[in-house]
Scaffold this motif. Structure first.
Motif, PDB file in Angstrom:
ATOM      1  N   GLN A  43       0.842  -1.193   0.000  1.00  0.00           N
ATOM      2  CA  GLN A  43       0.000   0.000   0.000  1.00  0.00           C
ATOM      3  C   GLN A  43       0.882   1.251   0.000  1.00  0.00           C
ATOM      4  OE1 GLN A  43      -3.364   0.334  -0.114  1.00  0.00           O
ATOM      5  NE2 GLN A  43      -3.599  -1.871  -0.356  1.00  0.00           N
ATOM      6  N   ALA A  44       0.280   2.393  -0.245  1.00  0.00           N
ATOM      7  CA  ALA A  44       0.999   3.672  -0.293  1.00  0.00           C
ATOM      8  C   ALA A  44       1.728   3.936   1.022  1.00  0.00           C
ATOM      9  CB  ALA A  44       0.012   4.797  -0.578  1.00  0.00           C
ATOM     10  N   PRO A  45       2.859   4.646   0.964  1.00  0.00           N
ATOM     11  CA  PRO A  45       3.617   4.937   2.179  1.00  0.00           C
ATOM     12  C   PRO A  45       2.799   5.671   3.243  1.00  0.00           C
ATOM     13  CG  PRO A  45       4.835   5.658   0.245  1.00  0.00           C
ATOM     14  CD  PRO A  45       3.482   5.208  -0.226  1.00  0.00           C
ATOM     15  N   GLU A  46       1.820   6.444   2.814  1.00  0.00           N
ATOM     16  CA  GLU A  46       0.992   7.181   3.779  1.00  0.00           C
ATOM     17  C   GLU A  46       0.221   6.257   4.712  1.00  0.00           C
ATOM     18  OE1 GLU A  46       0.579   7.760   0.272  1.00  0.00           O
ATOM     19  OE2 GLU A  46       2.175   9.239   0.410  1.00  0.00           O
ATOM     20  N   THR A  47       0.109   4.977   4.360  1.00  0.00           N
ATOM     21  CA  THR A  47      -0.606   4.027   5.203  1.00  0.00           C
ATOM     22  C   THR A  47       0.297   3.383   6.257  1.00  0.00           C
ATOM     23  OG1 THR A  47      -0.213   2.132   3.745  1.00  0.00           O
ATOM     24  CG2 THR A  47      -2.164   3.483   3.286  1.00  0.00           C
ATOM     25  N   ALA A  48       1.602   3.685   6.198  1.00  0.00           N
ATOM     26  CA  ALA A  48       2.570   3.067   7.112  1.00  0.00           C
ATOM     27  C   ALA A  48       2.619   3.807   8.447  1.00  0.00           C
ATOM     28  CB  ALA A  48       3.953   3.065   6.475  1.00  0.00           C
ATOM     29  N   THR A  49       3.059   3.096   9.457  1.00  0.00           N
ATOM     30  CA  THR A  49       3.343   3.692  10.756  1.00  0.00           C
ATOM     31  C   THR A  49       4.531   2.967  11.360  1.00  0.00           C
ATOM     32  OG1 THR A  49       2.423   4.398  12.883  1.00  0.00           O
ATOM     33  CG2 THR A  49       1.755   2.222  12.102  1.00  0.00           C
ATOM     34  N   VAL A  50       5.381   3.698  12.042  1.00  0.00           N
ATOM     35  CA  VAL A  50       6.527   3.106  12.721  1.00  0.00           C
ATOM     36  C   VAL A  50       6.117   2.839  14.166  1.00  0.00           C
ATOM     37  CG1 VAL A  50       8.909   3.450  13.468  1.00  0.00           C
ATOM     38  CG2 VAL A  50       8.168   4.290  11.222  1.00  0.00           C
ATOM     39  N   ILE A  51       6.317   1.611  14.592  1.00  0.00           N
ATOM     40  CA  ILE A  51       5.978   1.172  15.954  1.00  0.00           C
ATOM     41  C   ILE A  51       7.277   0.994  16.734  1.00  0.00           C
ATOM     42  CG2 ILE A  51       4.921  -0.668  17.338  1.00  0.00           C
ATOM     43  CD1 ILE A  51       2.890   0.777  15.542  1.00  0.00           C
ATOM     44  N   ASP A  52       7.336   1.528  17.939  1.00  0.00           N
ATOM     45  CA  ASP A  52       8.496   1.342  18.810  1.00  0.00           C
ATOM     46  C   ASP A  52       7.993   0.991  20.202  1.00  0.00           C
ATOM     47  OD1 ASP A  52      10.840   1.340  20.232  1.00  0.00           O
ATOM     48  OD2 ASP A  52      11.433   3.384  19.694  1.00  0.00           O
ATOM     49  N   ASN A  53       8.128  -0.288  20.532  1.00  0.00           N
ATOM     50  CA  ASN A  53       7.711  -0.728  21.862  1.00  0.00           C
ATOM     51  C   ASN A  53       8.903  -1.248  22.659  1.00  0.00           C
ATOM     52  OD1 ASN A  53       5.665  -0.890  23.751  1.00  0.00           O
ATOM     53  ND2 ASN A  53       5.320  -3.059  23.346  1.00  0.00           N
ATOM     54  N   ARG A  54      10.100  -0.765  22.286  1.00  0.00           N
ATOM     55  CA  ARG A  54      11.281  -1.140  23.069  1.00  0.00           C
ATOM     56  C   ARG A  54      11.115  -0.605  24.484  1.00  0.00           C
ATOM     57  NH1 ARG A  54      15.710   1.505  19.356  1.00  0.00           N
ATOM     58  NH2 ARG A  54      14.015   3.013  19.311  1.00  0.00           N
ATOM     59  N   GLY A  55      11.356  -1.463  25.442  1.00  0.00           N
ATOM     60  CA  GLY A  55      11.233  -1.056  26.842  1.00  0.00           C
ATOM     61  C   GLY A  55       9.824  -0.650  27.225  1.00  0.00           C
ATOM     62  N   GLY A  56       8.820  -1.124  26.458  1.00  0.00           N
ATOM     63  CA  GLY A  56       7.437  -0.793  26.764  1.00  0.00           C
ATOM     64  C   GLY A  56       7.056   0.644  26.408  1.00  0.00           C
ATOM     65  N   THR A  61       4.162   6.289  15.328  1.00  0.00           N
ATOM     66  CA  THR A  61       4.338   7.596  14.686  1.00  0.00           C
ATOM     67  C   THR A  61       3.148   8.011  13.838  1.00  0.00           C
ATOM     68  OG1 THR A  61       5.359   6.697  12.701  1.00  0.00           O
ATOM     69  CG2 THR A  61       6.827   7.229  14.554  1.00  0.00           C
ATOM     70  N   GLY A  62       2.403   7.042  13.311  1.00  0.00           N
ATOM     71  CA  GLY A  62       1.318   7.362  12.404  1.00  0.00           C
ATOM     72  C   GLY A  62       1.797   7.789  11.032  1.00  0.00           C
ATOM     73  N   LYS A  63       3.078   7.559  10.744  1.00  0.00           N
ATOM     74  CA  LYS A  63       3.634   7.920   9.437  1.00  0.00           C
ATOM     75  C   LYS A  63       4.768   6.958   9.092  1.00  0.00           C
ATOM     76  CE  LYS A  63       6.716  11.365  11.451  1.00  0.00           C
ATOM     77  NZ  LYS A  63       7.144  12.746  11.449  1.00  0.00           N
ATOM     78  N   PRO A  64       5.200   6.955   7.812  1.00  0.00           N
ATOM     79  CA  PRO A  64       6.284   6.062   7.417  1.00  0.00           C
ATOM     80  C   PRO A  64       7.622   6.497   8.016  1.00  0.00           C
ATOM     81  CG  PRO A  64       5.650   7.464   5.578  1.00  0.00           C
ATOM     82  CD  PRO A  64       4.672   7.727   6.691  1.00  0.00           C
ATOM     83  N   LEU A  65       8.594   5.618   7.950  1.00  0.00           N
ATOM     84  CA  LEU A  65       9.917   5.904   8.495  1.00  0.00           C
ATOM     85  C   LEU A  65      10.590   7.058   7.765  1.00  0.00           C
ATOM     86  CD1 LEU A  65      12.247   5.172  10.397  1.00  0.00           C
ATOM     87  CD2 LEU A  65      12.985   3.477   8.707  1.00  0.00           C
ATOM     88  N   PHE A  66      10.488   7.047   6.430  1.00  0.00           N
ATOM     89  CA  PHE A  66      11.166   8.071   5.629  1.00  0.00           C
ATOM     90  C   PHE A  66      10.171   8.941   4.890  1.00  0.00           C
ATOM     91  CE2 PHE A  66      14.061   4.376   5.714  1.00  0.00           C
ATOM     92  CZ  PHE A  66      15.109   4.957   6.413  1.00  0.00           C
ATOM     93  N   ASP A  67      10.457  10.218   4.806  1.00  0.00           N
ATOM     94  CA  ASP A  67       9.690  11.146   3.984  1.00  0.00           C
ATOM     95  C   ASP A  67      10.481  11.328   2.704  1.00  0.00           C
ATOM     96  OD1 ASP A  67       7.878  13.006   3.054  1.00  0.00           O
ATOM     97  OD2 ASP A  67       8.793  14.661   4.165  1.00  0.00           O
ATOM     98  N   SER A  68      10.136  10.555   1.692  1.00  0.00           N
ATOM     99  CA  SER A  68      10.902  10.526   0.454  1.00  0.00           C
ATOM    100  C   SER A  68       9.967  10.420  -0.734  1.00  0.00           C
ATOM    101  CB  SER A  68      11.841   9.313   0.480  1.00  0.00           C
ATOM    102  OG  SER A  68      12.498   9.161  -0.742  1.00  0.00           O
ATOM    103  N   LYS A  69      10.371  10.964  -1.867  1.00  0.00           N
ATOM    104  CA  LYS A  69       9.556  10.854  -3.074  1.00  0.00           C
ATOM    105  C   LYS A  69       9.452   9.400  -3.518  1.00  0.00           C
ATOM    106  CE  LYS A  69       9.039  12.356  -7.794  1.00  0.00           C
ATOM    107  NZ  LYS A  69       9.486  13.120  -8.920  1.00  0.00           N
ATOM    108  N   GLU A  70      10.574   8.661  -3.456  1.00  0.00           N
ATOM    109  CA  GLU A  70      10.562   7.248  -3.852  1.00  0.00           C
ATOM    110  C   GLU A  70      10.300   6.371  -2.635  1.00  0.00           C
ATOM    111  OE1 GLU A  70      13.308   6.765  -7.719  1.00  0.00           O
ATOM    112  OE2 GLU A  70      14.424   6.978  -5.837  1.00  0.00           O
ATOM    113  N   HIS A  71       9.688   5.241  -2.895  1.00  0.00           N
ATOM    114  CA  HIS A  71       9.341   4.309  -1.837  1.00  0.00           C
ATOM    115  C   HIS A  71       9.275   2.891  -2.407  1.00  0.00           C
ATOM    116  CE1 HIS A  71       5.557   5.509  -3.761  1.00  0.00           C
ATOM    117  NE2 HIS A  71       5.212   4.265  -3.562  1.00  0.00           N
TER     118      HIS A  71
END
Length: 107
Positions: A43-56, A61-71
């Motif tokens: 799916q489009a990058p806009e549908t991505a989210t970065v999850i970080d549950n290290r250490g609880g 983020t509600g957004k992809p890892l990178f803000d880039s034209k290419e994906h």
């Protein structure tokens, strides 16, 4: 040896009917020659989210890892006897999908 072929795009859902037909032919060739493991579109990058549950931390983020034209817009997991064959298959993948691809070996 196993490899990841990632499809690089600058649009979302941009595959034409003709490109999809070529991708299906390439997929059939991979299956017929024992190179097929898995393939899928993303799916489009806009549908991505970065999850970080290290250490609880419970962060999203509600957004992809990178803000880039290419994906990455899709991928193949392939089996190849050696890196040279994988490279050859990656060139075929690029031609089939009419996009740049990135080839990476898996551990």
């Amino acid at each position: 040896m196993r490899f990841l072929i990632s499809v690089i795009d600058d649009q979302s859902n941009s595959g034409t009917d003709a490109e999809m037909a070529e991708i299906n032919k390439f997929n059939d060739k991979l299956r017929a020659n024992g190179h097929w493991i898995f393939a899928w579109g993303l799916q489009a990058p806009e549908t991505a989210t970065v999850i970080d549950n290290r250490g609880g931390a419970n962060l999203s983020t509600g957004k992809p890892l990178f803000d880039s034209k290419e994906h990455y817009s899709g991928l193949w997991l392939i089996e190849a006897e050696n890196p040279e064959l994988a490279r050859s298959l990656a060139f075929e993948a690029s031609l089939a999908c009419n996009r740049k691809v990135e080839l990476r070996p898996l551990h």
